[in-house]
Design a protein around this motif. Structure first.
Motif, PDB file in Angstrom:
ATOM      1  N   ARG A  48     -43.928  -6.034   3.360  1.00  0.00           N
ATOM      2  CA  ARG A  48     -45.205  -5.213   3.620  1.00  0.00           C
ATOM      3  C   ARG A  48     -45.311  -5.386   5.299  1.00  0.00           C
ATOM      4  O   ARG A  48     -45.183  -4.327   6.246  1.00  0.00           O
ATOM      5  CB  ARG A  48     -46.255  -4.841   3.042  1.00  0.00           C
ATOM      6  N   GLN A  49     -44.966  -6.416   5.547  1.00  0.00           N
ATOM      7  CA  GLN A  49     -45.506  -7.541   6.214  1.00  0.00           C
ATOM      8  C   GLN A  49     -43.950  -7.093   7.597  1.00  0.00           C
ATOM      9  O   GLN A  49     -44.398  -6.532   8.502  1.00  0.00           O
ATOM     10  CB  GLN A  49     -45.776  -8.804   6.324  1.00  0.00           C
ATOM     11  N   PHE A  50     -42.901  -6.675   6.948  1.00  0.00           N
ATOM     12  CA  PHE A  50     -42.171  -6.384   7.527  1.00  0.00           C
ATOM     13  C   PHE A  50     -41.349  -5.109   7.709  1.00  0.00           C
ATOM     14  O   PHE A  50     -40.554  -4.965   7.857  1.00  0.00           O
ATOM     15  CB  PHE A  50     -40.813  -7.451   7.414  1.00  0.00           C
ATOM     16  N   GLN A  51     -42.297  -4.275   6.750  1.00  0.00           N
ATOM     17  CA  GLN A  51     -41.341  -3.374   6.787  1.00  0.00           C
ATOM     18  C   GLN A  51     -40.147  -2.585   5.987  1.00  0.00           C
ATOM     19  O   GLN A  51     -39.439  -1.612   6.928  1.00  0.00           O
ATOM     20  CB  GLN A  51     -42.598  -1.881   7.975  1.00  0.00           C
ATOM     21  N   VAL A  52     -39.984  -3.668   5.229  1.00  0.00           N
ATOM     22  CA  VAL A  52     -39.417  -3.358   4.972  1.00  0.00           C
ATOM     23  C   VAL A  52     -38.110  -1.944   4.203  1.00  0.00           C
ATOM     24  O   VAL A  52     -39.186  -2.154   3.165  1.00  0.00           O
ATOM     25  CB  VAL A  52     -38.213  -4.586   3.607  1.00  0.00           C
ATOM     26  N   GLU A  53     -37.450  -1.880   3.852  1.00  0.00           N
ATOM     27  CA  GLU A  53     -37.051  -0.293   3.453  1.00  0.00           C
ATOM     28  C   GLU A  53     -36.446  -0.914   1.927  1.00  0.00           C
ATOM     29  O   GLU A  53     -35.738  -0.001   1.247  1.00  0.00           O
ATOM     30  CB  GLU A  53     -36.488   1.159   3.797  1.00  0.00           C
ATOM     31  N   GLU A  54     -35.366  -1.859   2.048  1.00  0.00           N
ATOM     32  CA  GLU A  54     -34.487  -2.101   0.818  1.00  0.00           C
ATOM     33  C   GLU A  54     -34.462  -4.088   0.909  1.00  0.00           C
ATOM     34  O   GLU A  54     -35.024  -4.598   1.849  1.00  0.00           O
ATOM     35  CB  GLU A  54     -33.486  -2.055   0.487  1.00  0.00           C
ATOM     36  N   VAL A  55     -34.600  -4.532  -0.363  1.00  0.00           N
ATOM     37  CA  VAL A  55     -34.448  -5.764  -0.704  1.00  0.00           C
ATOM     38  C   VAL A  55     -32.581  -5.992  -1.363  1.00  0.00           C
ATOM     39  O   VAL A  55     -32.599  -5.681  -2.226  1.00  0.00           O
ATOM     40  CB  VAL A  55     -35.798  -6.399  -1.295  1.00  0.00           C
ATOM     41  N   VAL A  56     -31.896  -6.653  -0.532  1.00  0.00           N
ATOM     42  CA  VAL A  56     -31.036  -7.562  -0.938  1.00  0.00           C
ATOM     43  C   VAL A  56     -31.256  -9.277  -1.790  1.00  0.00           C
ATOM     44  O   VAL A  56     -31.835 -10.044  -0.948  1.00  0.00           O
ATOM     45  CB  VAL A  56     -30.411  -7.269   0.028  1.00  0.00           C
ATOM     46  N   VAL A  57     -30.453  -9.045  -3.156  1.00  0.00           N
ATOM     47  CA  VAL A  57     -31.168  -9.843  -4.175  1.00  0.00           C
ATOM     48  C   VAL A  57     -30.506 -10.558  -4.348  1.00  0.00           C
ATOM     49  O   VAL A  57     -28.643 -10.460  -4.811  1.00  0.00           O
ATOM     50  CB  VAL A  57     -31.753  -9.924  -5.015  1.00  0.00           C
ATOM     51  N   GLY A  58     -29.563 -12.017  -3.590  1.00  0.00           N
ATOM     52  CA  GLY A  58     -28.291 -12.609  -4.144  1.00  0.00           C
ATOM     53  C   GLY A  58     -28.430 -12.657  -5.489  1.00  0.00           C
ATOM     54  O   GLY A  58     -29.130 -13.522  -6.404  1.00  0.00           O
ATOM     55  N   LEU A  59     -27.072 -12.251  -6.314  1.00  0.00           N
ATOM     56  CA  LEU A  59     -26.695 -12.237  -7.956  1.00  0.00           C
ATOM     57  C   LEU A  59     -25.444 -12.976  -7.375  1.00  0.00           C
ATOM     58  O   LEU A  59     -24.260 -12.995  -7.574  1.00  0.00           O
ATOM     59  CB  LEU A  59     -25.888 -11.107  -8.288  1.00  0.00           C
TER      60      LEU A  59
END
Length: 141
Positions: A48-59
């Motif tokens: 929310r703070q950085f107003q991100v549109e997606e999160v990439v999670v390392g798998l």
């Protein structure tokens, strides 16, 4: 469009974010893991703070490319984030932590400092690889 990247481990989560245009990756911080719900809440606050549109999670797949126990933990954490309304993308990150360690060793960073920044650098490398793939897919042939 900003993107947040997470290098999720058992003890820490390395966090990186893109610039507002979504072109470059910058290390943000290392979250010390506590309880899964609390960890998800902290990631949601950053999103929310950085107003991100997606999160990439390392798998962290196994060397054979399979989903092992560690990857299952990461998938559960990603699902928890998705339930909070975040758009989650998974990215194969088998070697990002090792690559981060190599970069830090080559830069002659002390062992103490390496421990503090390795997870952030791993998140940056993960995000840079993701951004590079997006750029190459968007280029006309």
């Amino acid at each position: 469009m900003r993107i947040l990247a997470l290098d999720v481990g058992d003890k820490t989560i390395g966090v990186a974010v893109t610039d507002p245009c979504g072109l470059t990756a910058q290390g943000l911080e290392v979250l010390i893991r506590t309880e899964e719900g609390e960890d998800a809440r902290r990631v949601l606050e950053l999103a929310r703070q950085f107003q991100v549109e997606e999160v990439v999670v390392g798998l962290p797949r196994t060397l054979a490319g399979e989903i092992g126990p560690q990857a299952q933990k990461v998938l559960r954490f990603g699902e928890l984030l998705a339930q909070q309304g975040l758009k989650i993308k998974y990215w194969d990150e088998r070697f990002t932590t090792k690559e981060a360690e190599k970069v830090l060793l080559a830069a002659d960073v002390s062992r103490k400092k390496r421990r503090r920044v390795k997870d952030i650098l791993a998140a940056v490398l993960l995000l840079e690889a993701y951004l590079e793939r997006r750029r190459s897919e968007a280029e006309p042939i």
